[in-house]
Design a protein around this motif. Structure first.
Motif, PDB file in Angstrom:
ATOM      1  N   SER A 179     -51.230 -33.881 -37.488  1.00 26.53           N
ATOM      2  CA  SER A 179     -51.235 -35.086 -36.650  1.00 26.53           C
ATOM      3  C   SER A 179     -50.960 -34.740 -35.199  1.00 26.53           C
ATOM      4  N   GLU A 180     -50.043 -33.811 -34.967  1.00 30.37           N
ATOM      5  CA  GLU A 180     -49.723 -33.402 -33.598  1.00 30.37           C
ATOM      6  C   GLU A 180     -50.915 -32.721 -32.934  1.00 30.37           C
ATOM      7  N   LEU A 188     -53.510 -35.436 -31.979  1.00 27.04           N
ATOM      8  CA  LEU A 188     -53.082 -36.270 -30.857  1.00 27.04           C
ATOM      9  C   LEU A 188     -53.117 -35.500 -29.536  1.00 27.04           C
ATOM     10  N   GLN A 210     -55.405 -36.937 -26.335  1.00 33.31           N
ATOM     11  CA  GLN A 210     -54.687 -37.570 -25.233  1.00 33.31           C
ATOM     12  C   GLN A 210     -55.237 -37.107 -23.884  1.00 33.31           C
ATOM     13  N   VAL A 213     -46.596 -34.578 -27.072  1.00 31.00           N
ATOM     14  CA  VAL A 213     -47.128 -35.577 -27.991  1.00 31.00           C
ATOM     15  C   VAL A 213     -45.991 -36.520 -28.392  1.00 31.00           C
ATOM     16  N   PRO A 214     -46.147 -37.824 -28.204  1.00 31.41           N
ATOM     17  CA  PRO A 214     -45.077 -38.760 -28.606  1.00 31.41           C
ATOM     18  C   PRO A 214     -44.773 -38.621 -30.090  1.00 31.41           C
ATOM     19  N   SER A 265     -43.228 -40.556 -32.060  1.00 24.68           N
ATOM     20  CA  SER A 265     -43.455 -41.772 -32.833  1.00 24.68           C
ATOM     21  C   SER A 265     -44.912 -41.874 -33.268  1.00 24.68           C
ATOM     22  N   GLU A 266     -45.838 -41.494 -32.355  1.00 25.33           N
ATOM     23  CA  GLU A 266     -47.254 -41.492 -32.710  1.00 25.33           C
ATOM     24  C   GLU A 266     -47.554 -40.426 -33.753  1.00 25.33           C
ATOM     25  N   ARG A 267     -46.963 -39.261 -33.578  1.00 30.83           N
ATOM     26  CA  ARG A 267     -47.171 -38.178 -34.543  1.00 30.83           C
ATOM     27  C   ARG A 267     -46.737 -38.600 -35.936  1.00 30.83           C
ATOM     28  N   ARG A 295     -46.372 -41.629 -37.048  1.00 25.94           N
ATOM     29  CA  ARG A 295     -47.196 -42.735 -37.548  1.00 25.94           C
ATOM     30  C   ARG A 295     -48.487 -42.209 -38.157  1.00 25.94           C
ATOM     31  N   VAL A 296     -49.147 -41.265 -37.466  1.00 32.11           N
ATOM     32  CA  VAL A 296     -50.388 -40.693 -37.990  1.00 32.11           C
ATOM     33  C   VAL A 296     -50.118 -39.902 -39.268  1.00 32.11           C
TER      34      VAL A 296
END
Length: 445
Positions: free
Chosen positions: A241-242, A245, A249, A256-257, A259-261, A263-264
């Motif tokens: 995921s990282e 992203l 981006q 890499v945020p 929280s986004e990592r 979540r994915v």
């Protein structure tokens, strides 16, 4: 994210935090920490954390948190020789579990927690109540909620509750990687204002409010802690995921945020088993490539030219050669504890148990070895020799660790490339493996 500045600390607090940091520096290859906005650096705070690594969990948190927490632990631990003394010296607070034999109430535990929070201290509790082998959160018990609400009723103002998620690359191995996510703090007054019905008490006598606050705490913990089927999948999906992203981006050099990592990664965890397996395989190959050249994905992706790549490889080899004399001395001095720690790692026990006995065993065995060596240095060279030796011993050991890790990773990756016919420009091959990760993650989503 930048670590919040710690408040003024006593000499003991600074010593404990520094000691924990040094131990973690030797036990783990890398510890990455993310602090969400609004972190607390003073005042009453209850920190809750997942409990995957036994003894390693509080050690890691003590090394990264801005201030030294008071650890709540089972009273049985305080009865173990030496360990009990260490827990008391650290300011630990014993708690009795109903499943343990004997009769003991927890009035003293709650009283000690209230007193600590009155003093503006930080309390650390593992609310699942057990050490977990699976990378998922067990149902959270009500202890943290009752401590926070009870302290508020006792007159403690502005109590905050913060969740800390510990993500192990391999909790049963030394020198693995760890990431820690410290979530946004919950304001107890705000939470109680939301969950307590008008006219109802806002203390621990309101069992519905205690359960509701416990549910909020569990939700916060699940947001920051791992929640996957197994550790291999957890690591692969999170890293994949990282990589994705960072690719999409706008600024590839920006962090890499997390929280986004997460979540994915959670979305990937709900995909079919075949899709998850493809991501795990692609990530495994790419991570092996990165390890072999000592680069992170961020390093490789930020326009790393062919010349820079070659120089990086050569530089790593030069560093290994420079470390060789120190490593030879380190092996000569530390070979006995190194062999014993290796044997501990071969024990067939649960990963959670191994996560406790490995770091504790390493600290004890190397400590005894260095103590004996220091005693011999005192006989030959006096106190100055002891001081110099104790300063150099961790450096010699670290040289052994770094050199052995680098050689093992280079050998592993080279062997893989040769077996698969992966010849030619190594940078092109690694970038191709990276694109394979991006493609498999995108297809899975």
């Amino acid at each position: 994210m930048t670590t919040p500045l710690p408040p003024p600390q006593s000499r003991k607090d600074r010593f404990i935090r520094t000691l924990a940091y040094r131990l973690v520096w030797l036990l783990y290859r890398d510890v990455d920490v993310y602090f969400a906005p609004g972190q607390v650096t003073e005042g009453a705070e209850v920190t809750v954390s997942n409990h995957f690594g036994g003894f390693a969990d509080p050690l890691l948190l003590m090394s990264v948190l801005p201030r030294r927490p008071r650890i709540i632990a089972r009273d049985k631990i305080f009865k173990i020789p030496v360990v009990g003394w260490i827990m008391k010296w650290l300011g630990g607070i014993p708690v009795h579990r109903a499943v343990d034999k004997g009769r003991s109430g927890n009035d003293q535990m709650f009283g000690s927690c209230y007193k600590a929070l009155h003093n503006g201290d930080e309390i650390m509790i593992f609310p699942e109540g057990v050490t977990r082998d699976d990378p998922s959160i067990a149902p959270v018990k009500t202890g943290a909620a009752r401590i926070a609400m009870g302290a508020r009723s006792d007159g403690v103002a502005d109590v905050k509750i913060t969740a800390a998620g510990i993500h192990y690359e391999d909790k049963a191995a030394l020198r693995s990687r760890v990431s820690i996510h410290i979530g946004e703090p919950l304001d107890l007054d705000t939470e109680l204002g939301r969950i307590v019905e008008p006219g109802e008490p806002d203390d621990t006598s309101n069992h519905a409010a205690v359960r509701a606050l416990t549910a909020d705490i569990e939700q916060q913990l699940r947001r920051v802690a791992p929640n996957f089927e197994d550790w291999t999948e957890a690591r692969a999906l999170t890293f994949g995921s990282e990589v994705l992203l960072r690719t999409v981006q706008d600024d590839p050099g920006a962090p890499v945020p997390i929280s986004e990592r997460d979540r994915v990664a959670a979305l990937l965890g709900r995909r079919p088993a075949a899709s998850r397996a493809e991501v795990v395989a692609a990530v495994g190959q790419y991570e092996s490539d990165l390890d072999a050249v000592g680069l992170s994905d961020a390093d490789l992706y930020q326009n790393f030219s062919a010349g820079q790549f070659l120089w990086h490889v050569v530089w790593n080899l030069l560093v290994a050669l420079l470390l060789l004399p120190f490593a030879i001395v380190g092996i000569a001095v530390n070979w006995i504890p190194m062999v014993l720690v290796w044997l501990l790692g071969r024990l067939r026990v649960a990963p959670a148990v191994k996560a406790t006995i490995l770091p504790m065993g390493a600290i004890l065995l190397f400590g005894i070895t260095w103590g004996i060596t220091a005693w011999g240095a005192n006989e030959l060279f006096g106190l100055e020799g002891v001081g110099g030796l104790l300063l150099l011993m961790p450096i010699y050991l670290f040289a052994v660790i770094v050199l052995s890790e680098r050689l093992a990773l280079i050998w592993k990756s080279t062997r893989t490339w040769v077996r698969q016919g992966r010849v030619g420009n190594p940078q092109e091959r690694i970038m191709a493996d990276r694109q394979q990760v991006v493609d498999t993650v995108t297809d899975a989503l």
